[in-house]
Motif scaffolding. Structure first.
Motif, mmCIF file in Angstrom:
data_model
loop_
_atom_site.group_PDB
_atom_site.id
_atom_site.type_symbol
_atom_site.label_atom_id
_atom_site.label_comp_id
_atom_site.label_asym_id
_atom_site.label_seq_id
_atom_site.Cartn_x
_atom_site.Cartn_y
_atom_site.Cartn_z
ATOM 1 N N ASP A 153 0.856 -1.186 0.000
ATOM 2 C CA ASP A 153 0.000 0.000 0.000
ATOM 3 C C ASP A 153 0.888 1.230 0.000
ATOM 4 O OD1 ASP A 153 -2.320 1.415 -0.090
ATOM 5 O OD2 ASP A 153 -2.919 1.053 1.970
ATOM 6 N N GLY A 154 0.287 2.363 -0.222
ATOM 7 C CA GLY A 154 1.030 3.610 -0.217
ATOM 8 C C GLY A 154 0.144 4.741 0.228
ATOM 9 N N ILE A 155 0.769 5.824 0.631
ATOM 10 C CA ILE A 155 0.033 7.022 0.995
ATOM 11 C C ILE A 155 0.623 8.165 0.193
ATOM 12 C CG2 ILE A 155 1.547 7.404 2.988
ATOM 13 C CD1 ILE A 155 -0.814 8.830 4.335
ATOM 14 N N ALA A 156 -0.237 8.967 -0.429
ATOM 15 C CA ALA A 156 0.238 10.079 -1.252
ATOM 16 C C ALA A 156 0.553 11.266 -0.354
ATOM 17 C CB ALA A 156 -0.818 10.452 -2.282
ATOM 18 N N GLU A 157 1.804 11.681 -0.368
ATOM 19 C CA GLU A 157 2.241 12.820 0.439
ATOM 20 C C GLU A 157 3.065 13.771 -0.413
ATOM 21 O OE1 GLU A 157 1.112 13.645 3.089
ATOM 22 O OE2 GLU A 157 0.438 11.866 4.156
ATOM 23 N N ARG A 158 3.147 15.013 0.035
ATOM 24 C CA ARG A 158 3.955 15.998 -0.665
ATOM 25 C C ARG A 158 5.401 15.834 -0.199
ATOM 26 N NH1 ARG A 158 0.613 19.772 -0.134
ATOM 27 N NH2 ARG A 158 -0.373 19.483 -2.142
ATOM 28 N N VAL A 159 6.088 14.900 -0.834
ATOM 29 C CA VAL A 159 7.449 14.560 -0.436
ATOM 30 C C VAL A 159 8.416 15.698 -0.744
ATOM 31 C CG1 VAL A 159 9.344 12.939 -0.837
ATOM 32 C CG2 VAL A 159 7.000 12.101 -0.717
ATOM 33 N N ARG B 295 1.592 15.627 -4.734
ATOM 34 C CA ARG B 295 1.767 14.488 -3.841
ATOM 35 C C ARG B 295 2.274 13.268 -4.605
ATOM 36 N NH1 ARG B 295 -0.606 15.074 1.177
ATOM 37 N NH2 ARG B 295 -1.884 16.937 1.425
ATOM 38 N N GLU B 296 3.110 12.482 -3.952
ATOM 39 C CA GLU B 296 3.658 11.265 -4.541
ATOM 40 C C GLU B 296 3.455 10.108 -3.577
ATOM 41 O OE1 GLU B 296 7.724 11.758 -5.987
ATOM 42 O OE2 GLU B 296 7.474 13.916 -5.706
ATOM 43 N N PRO B 297 3.213 8.909 -4.093
ATOM 44 C CA PRO B 297 3.013 7.771 -3.193
ATOM 45 C C PRO B 297 4.302 7.374 -2.468
ATOM 46 C CG PRO B 297 2.150 7.320 -5.395
ATOM 47 C CD PRO B 297 2.990 8.548 -5.491
ATOM 48 N N VAL B 298 4.162 7.051 -1.211
ATOM 49 C CA VAL B 298 5.240 6.421 -0.455
ATOM 50 C C VAL B 298 4.823 4.971 -0.262
ATOM 51 C CG1 VAL B 298 6.586 6.425 1.673
ATOM 52 C CG2 VAL B 298 5.766 8.584 0.722
ATOM 53 N N MET B 299 5.517 4.054 -0.922
ATOM 54 C CA MET B 299 5.129 2.649 -0.930
ATOM 55 C C MET B 299 5.642 1.927 0.317
ATOM 56 S SD MET B 299 3.399 2.191 -3.712
ATOM 57 C CE MET B 299 3.351 0.386 -3.744
ATOM 58 N N ALA B 300 4.826 0.990 0.803
ATOM 59 C CA ALA B 300 5.213 0.186 1.963
ATOM 60 C C ALA B 300 4.799 -1.259 1.734
ATOM 61 C CB ALA B 300 4.546 0.712 3.230
ATOM 62 N N ALA B 301 5.601 -2.184 2.237
ATOM 63 C CA ALA B 301 5.286 -3.614 2.125
ATOM 64 C C ALA B 301 5.516 -4.279 3.472
ATOM 65 C CB ALA B 301 6.146 -4.283 1.054
ATOM 66 N N TRP B 302 4.477 -4.930 3.967
ATOM 67 C CA TRP B 302 4.534 -5.728 5.190
ATOM 68 C C TRP B 302 4.169 -7.162 4.817
ATOM 69 C CZ3 TRP B 302 5.329 -4.814 10.455
ATOM 70 C CH2 TRP B 302 5.471 -3.488 10.865
ATOM 71 N N GLY B 303 4.572 -8.096 5.646
ATOM 72 C CA GLY B 303 4.170 -9.467 5.399
ATOM 73 C C GLY B 303 3.861 -10.221 6.674
ATOM 74 N N PHE B 304 2.974 -11.201 6.561
ATOM 75 C CA PHE B 304 2.747 -12.175 7.620
ATOM 76 C C PHE B 304 3.520 -13.427 7.240
ATOM 77 C CE2 PHE B 304 -1.256 -9.896 8.725
ATOM 78 C CZ PHE B 304 -1.038 -9.787 10.089
ATOM 79 N N THR B 305 4.326 -13.933 8.152
ATOM 80 C CA THR B 305 5.086 -15.147 7.888
ATOM 81 C C THR B 305 4.259 -16.373 8.252
ATOM 82 O OG1 THR B 305 6.075 -15.385 10.088
ATOM 83 C CG2 THR B 305 7.165 -13.882 8.542
ATOM 84 N N ALA B 306 4.810 -17.541 7.945
ATOM 85 C CA ALA B 306 4.113 -18.799 8.237
ATOM 86 C C ALA B 306 4.012 -19.074 9.728
ATOM 87 C CB ALA B 306 4.826 -19.956 7.550
ATOM 88 N N THR B 307 4.717 -18.301 10.538
ATOM 89 C CA THR B 307 4.604 -18.432 11.996
ATOM 90 C C THR B 307 3.663 -17.384 12.584
ATOM 91 O OG1 THR B 307 6.508 -16.998 12.403
ATOM 92 C CG2 THR B 307 6.941 -19.359 12.131
#
Length: 435
Positions: free
Chosen positions: A178-184, A190-202
């Protein structure tokens, strides 16, 4: 770890475990900013002690009157993130009692320390950042230039390790993008700031990647994914995103063996905008019944009823409902106990609301570094608000079965595409050459 190791090294190891998802305690995972702040403070206190004594930790050769280390005592610092306990070196044997100026200074500069912590994790630090945080009110630097330089180099190494760390040890089952558009950049759109999170198998939550000042076109997002792939990220069972065309294309290109889930919170908002208020409660209930069906087959049957009942009166809403429908019900392939947590990107989006409120009231807060600080602050608080996911042996078998289905579907699609290419007539051949 040996008692002869400085406390800051023990803190760094705990911090590394936290970032990499090796800590399973919810309380432990929520302490990321606290630990980073504690690390900076402990390293600064150790550097201050080294400057005062003229020698490093457990280094021999004390000068008479300069004193010697006499263990550590626990300090406590109140910050916006909560109370932080830290280890402060004790000094004995000096002609005059040793008083840590940094401890006194830190009591009134907790915000600066927390900003340093977030900056360390999200972007790395410059020497000037550290000097600004450890400069007294009269402008005097509380650490020697050498200590500041060494602290900066160590923190920069910490950041580089975070940004380039091996991701292959994490078996990511669910990947959220996901990302949030901010005035970087000041004065720019505004430009997106991308982020990636994950859930592991544990069930552990792992922050995988951040990219500021990005665009959500397929090429840029593919580069975002490829960076994680190059560091060992495997194929998730499910990738969750919004409906940005560039993001979707990048997911399908970079994760062809993964299912793609369209964020249902986004889809419901899109539908609500196309339905009259007086009709929306009924439409909403029918659509939610589709998305919460026991299986994809049942969801498809229920969807036919929605199309038949509302297609004539609400054509634009039904078109929206049918668009990318299979991606909207992809979560129904996964274990029932996981579905609520994996069908939206709201796990990230809710966190951005607070940061946007801050950006509205903080003057001159725009810019890549401030935005990253605020965004990473939101990300690190995610563990306190996200629902935990529990993986039983039965659910692991379910996930493995889904992975096998996805692999078979990919192979079948690849075979079909290859056959189609081979069957395509060759163009550009003159009639004389064909005779």
């Amino acid at each position: 770890m040996s008692k002869r190791v400085p406390p800051s090294m023990r803190t760094r190891e705990t911090l590394s475990s936290l970032i990499e998802g090796r800590l399973s305690s919810p309380d432990g995972r929520s302490e990321l900013v606290k630990l980073a702040t504690r690390l900076i403070l402990e390293e600064a206190l150790e550097a201050e002690t080294r400057d005062a004594l003229g020698r490093d930790y457990y280094e021999r050769g004390a000068e008479e009157g300069r004193g010697y280390r006499n263990g550590c005592r626990t300090g406590r610092l109140k910050t916006a993130e909560g109370a932080i306990e830290f280890s402060a070196p004790q000094v004995a044997g000096r002609d005059e009692p040793f008083r840590s100026e940094i401890r006194e200074h830190a009591k009134g500069r907790t915000e600066a320390l927390e900003e340093l912590a977030v900056e360390m994790l999200a972007r790395g630090l410059s020497v000037r950042d550290i000097e600004d945080a450890f400069r007294a009110d009269d402008g005097r630097l509380l650490l020697s230039r050498t200590a500041v330089s060494e602290l900066g180099e160590q923190l920069w190494r910490d950041y580089q390790e975070f940004a380039a760390r091996d991701l292959s040890e994490h078996e990511i089952v669910y990947l959220f993008v996901d990302g949030i558009a901010e005035r970087v950049r000041p004065g720019q759109r505004r430009e997106p700031v991308m982020a990636a999170w994950g859930f592991t198998a544990t069930g552990a939550r792992v922050l995988l990647h951040l990219m500021a000042g990005s665009k959500e076109d397929a090429e840029t997002v593919s580069a975002f994914f490829q960076d994680m792939r190059a560091r060992g990220l495997g194929d998730p069972a499910l990738v969750v995103s919004d409906g940005a065309p560039g993001v979707i294309k990048a997911i399908e290109t970079c994760f062809p063996r993964s299912a793609r889930q369209r964020c249902l919170a986004h889809r419901m908002r899109n539908l609500a905008a196309k339905v009259p208020e007086d009709v929306w409660p009924e439409v909403k209930a029918r659509v939610q019944a589709v998305y919460q069906a026991p299986s994809r087959a049942i969801a498809r049957d229920l969807a036919k009823g929605v199309v038949e009942d509302f297609g004539r009166d609400l054509p634009s809403a039904v078109t929206c409902f049918e668009d990318d429908f299979e991606a909207c019900i992809a979560h129904l392939r996964m274990p029932v106990t996981h579905r609520r947590a994996i069908r939206t990107t709201n796990l990230l989006e809710r966190l951005f609301v607070e940061e946007r409120r801050r950006l509205k009231i903080i003057p001159n807060a725009f810019g890549e570094r401030p935005v990253l600080k605020l965004m990473f602050g939101a990300m690190t608080r995610a563990a306190e608000r996200w629902r935990s996911i529990r993986f039983t042996e039965f659910e692991r078998r379910q996930i493995e079965a889904v992975r096998q289905e996805l692999a078979a579907e990919y192979e079948a699609a690849d075979t079909t595409a290859t056959a189609a290419r081979q069957a395509r007539p060759v163009t550009g051949i003159s009639s004389s050459s064909q005779t």
